[in-house]
Design a protein around this motif. Sequence first.
Motif, short mmCIF file in Angstrom:
data_model
loop_
_atom_site.label_atom_id
_atom_site.label_comp_id
_atom_site.label_asym_id
_atom_site.label_seq_id
_atom_site.Cartn_x
_atom_site.Cartn_y
_atom_site.Cartn_z
N ASN A 266 0.83 -1.20 0.00
CA ASN A 266 0.00 0.00 0.00
C ASN A 266 0.86 1.25 0.00
O ASN A 266 1.93 1.28 0.62
N LEU A 267 0.39 2.27 -0.70
CA LEU A 267 0.91 3.62 -0.53
C LEU A 267 -0.25 4.49 -0.08
O LEU A 267 -1.33 4.45 -0.68
N ILE A 268 -0.04 5.26 0.97
CA ILE A 268 -1.09 6.11 1.52
C ILE A 268 -0.47 7.43 1.96
O ILE A 268 0.65 7.45 2.47
N ILE A 269 -1.20 8.52 1.74
CA ILE A 269 -0.77 9.84 2.21
C ILE A 269 -1.73 10.28 3.31
O ILE A 269 -2.88 10.61 3.03
N PRO A 270 -1.28 10.26 4.56
CA PRO A 270 -2.16 10.70 5.64
C PRO A 270 -2.46 12.20 5.56
O PRO A 270 -1.60 13.00 5.19
N GLY A 271 -3.70 12.57 5.90
CA GLY A 271 -4.08 13.98 5.92
C GLY A 271 -5.31 14.25 5.09
O GLY A 271 -5.80 13.39 4.35
N SER A 272 -5.82 15.46 5.23
CA SER A 272 -7.01 15.86 4.50
C SER A 272 -6.64 16.58 3.21
O SER A 272 -5.58 17.21 3.11
N MET A 273 -7.53 16.47 2.21
CA MET A 273 -7.36 17.11 0.92
C MET A 273 -6.00 16.79 0.30
O MET A 273 -5.23 17.65 -0.09
N LYS A 274 -5.71 15.50 0.21
CA LYS A 274 -4.49 15.01 -0.40
C LYS A 274 -4.81 14.29 -1.71
O LYS A 274 -5.90 13.73 -1.87
N THR A 275 -3.84 14.27 -2.62
CA THR A 275 -3.97 13.55 -3.89
C THR A 275 -2.77 12.65 -4.06
O THR A 275 -1.62 13.09 -3.91
#
Length: 332
Positions: A266-275
């Motif tokens: 998995n690749l994930i970017i924690p946080g709001s309003m991320k792309t």
Amino acid sequence: MKRPRSLKLDFPEIIASWRKTSQSSQYGTFIPEFAVNGDRDKCSHTNPQMDPWWKLELQHEYLVNTVAITNVDNIYYDRINGAVIRVGNLPDLYSNAICAEIPTIPATQTANFSCSGMKGRYVFVHIPGDGRILVLCEVQVYGYLTGNLASNGTATQSSTSGDWFAEKAIDGNRGLQRLRTGCSSTLSEANPWWRLDLSHVYRLSQVVVTNRNDCCVDQMNGAEIRIGNSLENNGNGNPICAVIPAIPGGDSYSYSCNGMEGRYVNLIIPGSMKTLTLCEVEVFEEGISELRSALADKGFANVTLSWSQTPEQVIQKVNAPESKSVFTTSVQ
């Protein structure tokens, strides 16, 4: 009692058939695809020009063992004389290494040229000189993938922006010139993620991530690479292999996972309003791909390895005299 296990490095496969081809110019209807269509009566053909070339794009990096070339069946058989075969990972002709030089091939005959496991996703045939013509009636390339497991996996993502589908991150095309057709992307959302299902559990040595090269290279900052066997929280709760602080635009960075076991990457970017945009993700297994490369570098291209019990140590790298490295296998 230890469970029996078999490991096999397969004989090289033909990897040229109907791959993407191009050439420096085209004479009449003699298209570049004719050199890989399996029909030796149809040939590719350039116009007379300076340094004519023909290019085969394999889509993925391969260890190329042999290139077999069939010459034309007419009085112009000597046009192949002096041709050069190049193999490498760059689409520019002269940026790739020479596999072999062709002194001559008799009319209608096929000659085999050993590349000894050279790594590359491109194979070129070209003839240096002015007023030369390149005719190829068949090009067969033998080799095998270098060990990128991602190309055989299944990808999904938390959302999809337009036609930036998840599988575009594992299509072998780093997509840097044509982002829309070559990269995956989520919508702007909270905690966007992308997941690769390898179908089996592997011990992973490294994950290579290629970033986009347009306006938004910093969108990758802070992404986490996670590896494991759980689909809880869509796999985003699995252990972390690495956190990506930043990747420059258009670059590919490798992250060591030190043999972490898992079916899901998995690749994930924690946080709001991320792309999350990925132009390529490559995943490599610990041990096997390294052994293949080492053997190929030493000229052992056609190799089958097998054992009857699970090895406790698959590969051990030791220092040999004169600063050379040898690879040994240990089975207990």
